[in-house]
Design a protein around this motif. Structure first.
Motif, PDB file in Angstrom:
ATOM      1  N   ASP A   1       8.729  10.576  13.780  1.00 24.60           N
ATOM      2  CA  ASP A   1       8.084   9.977  14.963  1.00 24.60           C
ATOM      3  C   ASP A   1       8.182   8.453  14.831  1.00 24.60           C
ATOM      4  O   ASP A   1       7.696   7.878  13.855  1.00 24.60           O
ATOM      5  N   PRO A   2       8.835   7.769  15.800  1.00 26.53           N
ATOM      6  CA  PRO A   2       9.024   6.315  15.651  1.00 26.53           C
ATOM      7  C   PRO A   2       7.721   5.535  15.499  1.00 26.53           C
ATOM      8  O   PRO A   2       7.692   4.516  14.798  1.00 26.53           O
ATOM      9  N   ASP A   3       6.641   6.023  16.109  1.00 21.58           N
ATOM     10  CA  ASP A   3       5.365   5.309  15.966  1.00 21.58           C
ATOM     11  C   ASP A   3       4.840   5.422  14.528  1.00 21.58           C
ATOM     12  O   ASP A   3       4.335   4.455  13.954  1.00 21.58           O
ATOM     13  N   ILE A   4       4.960   6.627  13.974  1.00 20.80           N
ATOM     14  CA  ILE A   4       4.502   6.815  12.585  1.00 20.80           C
ATOM     15  C   ILE A   4       5.399   6.016  11.638  1.00 20.80           C
ATOM     16  O   ILE A   4       4.917   5.392  10.675  1.00 20.80           O
ATOM     17  N   ALA A   5       6.698   5.999  11.909  1.00 18.23           N
ATOM     18  CA  ALA A   5       7.613   5.219  11.058  1.00 18.23           C
ATOM     19  C   ALA A   5       7.205   3.743  11.091  1.00 18.23           C
ATOM     20  O   ALA A   5       7.219   3.055  10.063  1.00 18.23           O
TER      21      ALA A   5
ATOM     22  N   LEU B   1      -3.921   8.630  10.346  1.00 21.36           N
ATOM     23  CA  LEU B   1      -2.522   8.924  10.672  1.00 21.36           C
ATOM     24  C   LEU B   1      -1.881   9.805   9.606  1.00 21.36           C
ATOM     25  O   LEU B   1      -1.210  10.789   9.920  1.00 21.36           O
ATOM     26  N   GLU B   2      -2.113   9.462   8.349  1.00 20.92           N
ATOM     27  CA  GLU B   2      -1.448  10.170   7.261  1.00 20.92           C
ATOM     28  C   GLU B   2      -1.875  11.635   7.196  1.00 20.92           C
ATOM     29  O   GLU B   2      -1.051  12.536   7.071  1.00 20.92           O
ATOM     30  N   LYS B   3      -3.193  11.854   7.319  1.00 27.20           N
ATOM     31  CA  LYS B   3      -3.711  13.231   7.240  1.00 27.20           C
ATOM     32  C   LYS B   3      -3.635  13.915   8.591  1.00 27.20           C
ATOM     33  O   LYS B   3      -4.050  15.067   8.724  1.00 27.20           O
ATOM     34  N   ASN B   4      -3.139  13.182   9.573  1.00 25.83           N
ATOM     35  CA  ASN B   4      -3.048  13.714  10.942  1.00 25.83           C
ATOM     36  C   ASN B   4      -4.378  14.313  11.396  1.00 25.83           C
ATOM     37  O   ASN B   4      -4.438  15.408  11.963  1.00 25.83           O
ATOM     38  N   ARG B   5      -5.460  13.549  11.107  1.00 26.39           N
ATOM     39  CA  ARG B   5      -6.819  14.003  11.439  1.00 26.39           C
ATOM     40  C   ARG B   5      -7.219  13.467  12.807  1.00 26.39           C
ATOM     41  O   ARG B   5      -6.879  12.333  13.138  1.00 26.39           O
TER      42      ARG B   5
ATOM     43  N   MET C   1       0.855  -1.174   0.000  1.00 22.79           N
ATOM     44  CA  MET C   1       0.000   0.000   0.000  1.00 22.79           C
ATOM     45  C   MET C   1       0.900   1.235   0.000  1.00 22.79           C
ATOM     46  O   MET C   1       1.836   1.308   0.797  1.00 22.79           O
ATOM     47  N   LYS C   2       0.589   2.154  -0.909  1.00 26.43           N
ATOM     48  CA  LYS C   2       1.409   3.358  -1.004  1.00 26.43           C
ATOM     49  C   LYS C   2       1.051   4.295   0.156  1.00 26.43           C
ATOM     50  O   LYS C   2      -0.124   4.462   0.475  1.00 26.43           O
ATOM     51  N   THR C   3       2.053   4.871   0.786  1.00 25.12           N
ATOM     52  CA  THR C   3       1.774   5.827   1.873  1.00 25.12           C
ATOM     53  C   THR C   3       2.374   7.185   1.524  1.00 25.12           C
ATOM     54  O   THR C   3       3.291   7.265   0.696  1.00 25.12           O
ATOM     55  N   GLU C   4       1.870   8.228   2.177  1.00 26.04           N
ATOM     56  CA  GLU C   4       2.353   9.572   1.860  1.00 26.04           C
ATOM     57  C   GLU C   4       2.655  10.357   3.126  1.00 26.04           C
ATOM     58  O   GLU C   4       2.241  11.513   3.273  1.00 26.04           O
ATOM     59  N   PHE C   5       3.348   9.734   4.052  1.00 23.91           N
ATOM     60  CA  PHE C   5       3.747  10.466   5.259  1.00 23.91           C
ATOM     61  C   PHE C   5       4.873  11.437   4.901  1.00 23.91           C
ATOM     62  O   PHE C   5       5.731  11.134   4.065  1.00 23.91           O
ATOM     63  N   SER C   6       4.866  12.586   5.567  1.00 22.88           N
ATOM     64  CA  SER C   6       5.949  13.551   5.336  1.00 22.88           C
ATOM     65  C   SER C   6       7.182  13.108   6.118  1.00 22.88           C
ATOM     66  O   SER C   6       7.096  12.274   7.027  1.00 22.88           O
TER      67      SER C   6
ATOM     68  N   ILE D   1      -7.680  -0.912   8.268  1.00 22.26           N
ATOM     69  CA  ILE D   1      -6.333  -0.444   7.898  1.00 22.26           C
ATOM     70  C   ILE D   1      -6.452   0.863   7.102  1.00 22.26           C
ATOM     71  O   ILE D   1      -5.721   1.812   7.333  1.00 22.26           O
ATOM     72  N   TYR D   2      -7.416   0.928   6.181  1.00 30.07           N
ATOM     73  CA  TYR D   2      -7.627   2.161   5.415  1.00 30.07           C
ATOM     74  C   TYR D   2      -8.004   3.320   6.342  1.00 30.07           C
ATOM     75  O   TYR D   2      -7.500   4.438   6.207  1.00 30.07           O
ATOM     76  N   LEU D   3      -8.916   3.050   7.256  1.00 30.55           N
ATOM     77  CA  LEU D   3      -9.354   4.113   8.183  1.00 30.55           C
ATOM     78  C   LEU D   3      -8.172   4.627   9.010  1.00 30.55           C
ATOM     79  O   LEU D   3      -8.002   5.843   9.199  1.00 30.55           O
ATOM     80  N   ILE D   4      -7.343   3.701   9.491  1.00 27.95           N
ATOM     81  CA  ILE D   4      -6.198   4.107  10.322  1.00 27.95           C
ATOM     82  C   ILE D   4      -5.188   4.875   9.466  1.00 27.95           C
ATOM     83  O   ILE D   4      -4.642   5.894   9.891  1.00 27.95           O
ATOM     84  N   LYS D   5      -4.990   4.409   8.241  1.00 23.34           N
ATOM     85  CA  LYS D   5      -4.053   5.100   7.331  1.00 23.34           C
ATOM     86  C   LYS D   5      -4.490   6.548   7.128  1.00 23.34           C
ATOM     87  O   LYS D   5      -3.693   7.476   7.267  1.00 23.34           O
ATOM     88  N   GLU D   6      -5.774   6.742   6.831  1.00 22.59           N
ATOM     89  CA  GLU D   6      -6.293   8.098   6.608  1.00 22.59           C
ATOM     90  C   GLU D   6      -6.080   8.976   7.840  1.00 22.59           C
ATOM     91  O   GLU D   6      -5.667  10.128   7.743  1.00 22.59           O
TER      92      GLU D   6
END
Ligand code: SF4
Ligand code: SF4
Length: 438
Positions: A12-16, A59-63, A1-6, A52-57
């Motif tokens: 942040d080790p948790d985000i990594a 975390l990635e969008k920091n919402r 799955m492609k991710t787009e974290f900055s 997984i999609y919900l969590i990705k959104e």
């Protein structure tokens, strides 16, 4: 799955870690077939892939977590069946743990729900308080019939519905307390090992007979058993509620207590008779990986932690009693089969010691216990329990064996067949009392 974290997010080790997990997912959807909530509800958002999609959104969008995200994450049992099924090795456990922490920090639940969660997080890890709460619950049982019955699967069952579920789980009578913390039980005959035995929190109140059987079995086979002083609840209950501050504090306290015991008296293993606890203790190394003071000791404790059947697998037990053709339905607790990948050892131990062991159909599906799940999501939990009990009935057992107190209480709520711990049967086979009579 492609991710787009900055890059800033990835610092942040948790985000990594989340990024690594998300990238492993190829969204094939194999996991949906074995996810109990997807099987029951048929909603993609109640499947591992949907979550997984919900969590990705999030975390990635920091919402901040939305009501919708919270609904579907709350419905996840953390049974980890998806991890067993996933061909790509996606570590859903660490992803959903992280999502729960974020929900707990950033989402404001309705007042009644916050209060209930606070009470559960306070009461369940404290055996003394839990014992008193069970006495109160016993008094309240007659009134349970007046509370609302299940009204289908709702996003958020009412407080009264959850109280009804709690009362239904309370035992009719409480057994006398078991052995006290700080006790040492010497090996009988030549000594072949020394172990700490996790005392557990709810288990020591609801079924102290389990650890009594474990102590008898171990000492009879030459193992000295220590109930380590200052040991606490392992933190699993609050960890699964996203209350990481509480869970990590308990983990650190236990690591300190067990390390001191290992250094003073020596420990071959830290044995666990409640597999839900074992899965979390085996994860202490990961949970504290960023803590400079505890990362090393936590990894050592995780390596020492063993389910009791894992440890006994290396033993040749000495059966002394015959049980005829007693048929045992073996219920494979999710935390044991999916969390710790222990599937054969308990069954082999039972078969070698004279029991006729039967696998339960759909054994990969959770019984609905899942820590506090059967209180917080009683309607889904009841449907899973009824399905589990119906599957167990197909093998026509004389007894049901399991390696986790949560499952034992949950299944016992739906059947009259005695539900016992695997270790009680092994103790019986090697000279202990017959289980299921108390
Ligand atoms: S089976 Fe694994 S890789 Fe496939 S969708 Fe589920 S988590 Fe992703
Ligand atoms: S942990 Fe269990 S309930 Fe949660 S997504 Fe995975 S299979 Fe489904």
């Amino acid at each position: 799955m492609k991710t787009e974290f900055s890059l800033a997010q990835l610092a942040d080790p948790d985000i990594a870690e989340a990024d690594k997990i998300l990238r492993a997912c190829v969204h094939c959807g194999f996991c949906t077939a074995t996810c109990p909530t997807y099987v029951l509800l048929g909603d993609e958002l109640d499947s591992p892939r949907g979550r997984i999609y919900l969590i990705k959104e999030m975390l990635e969008k920091n919402r901040p977590p939305t009501k919708e995200v919270v609904k579907h994450i709350d419905r996840c049992l953390s049974c980890l069946a998806c991890m067993t099924t996933c061909p790509s090795g996606v570590n859903y456990m660490h992803l959903v743990d992280q999502a729960r922490v974020r929900i707990e920090k950033e989402y404001t639940r309705p007042l009644a729900e916050r209060a209930l969660r606070a009470v559960l997080a306070f009461v369940l890890p404290r055996p003394g308080v839990f014992r008193w709460s069970m006495r109160l619950a016993r008094l309240g049982r007659p009134f349970a019939a007046l509370l609302p019955a299940p009204a289908g699967v709702t996003a958020s069952p009412t407080l009264l519905r959850r109280i009804k579920a709690m009362l239904a789980l309370a035992p009719r009578r409480l057994p006398a307390p078991g052995p006290t913390s700080g006790s040492v039980f010497p090996a009988l005959g030549p000594k072949r090992g020394r172990v700490a035995l996790l005392q557990g929190c709810a288990q020591q109140v609801l079924a102290p007979r389990i650890n009594r059987a474990a102590i008898n079995l171990l000492t009879r086979h030459g193992v000295e058993v220590v109930l380590v002083k200052d040991e606490q609840c392992c933190g699993a209950l609050t960890h699964h509620m996203g209350r990481d501050g509480d869970a990590l504090a308990r983990a650190r306290a236990n690591i300190a207590a067990w390390t001191m015991e290992a250094e003073s008296g020596g420990l071959d293993a830290i044995l666990v008779t409640a597999s839900g606890c074992g899965t979390v203790i085996k994860d202490y190394g990961f949970m504290l990986r960023e803590d400079p003071d505890f990362a090393g000791p936590a990894a050592k404790v995780s390596a020492l932690a063993k389910d009791i059947t894992e440890y006994l697998g290396g033993f040749s037990l000495q059966p002394t009693q015959q049980h005829g053709d007693l048929v045992i339905a073996y219920h494979s607790a999710c935390s044991l089969q999916h969390g710790q990948k222990i599937t054969q050892a308990p069954k082999e131990l039972l078969s070698k010691n004279g029991f006729v062991v039967k696998d339960v159909p759909e054994s990969h599906l959770c019984c609905g216990s899942a820590g506090t799940y059967n209180i917080l999501q009683p309607d889904i939990a009841n449907r899973l329990r009824d399905r589990k009990v119906a599957n167990i009935a197909k093998v026509k057992p004389d007894m049901i064996a399991a390696g986790n107190i949560g499952c034992m209480v949950q299944i016992a709520g739906g059947t009259s067949v005695p539900v016992v711990h695997t270790v009680e049967l092994l103790d019986w086979a090697t000279g202990g009392p017959r289980p299921g009579l108390n």
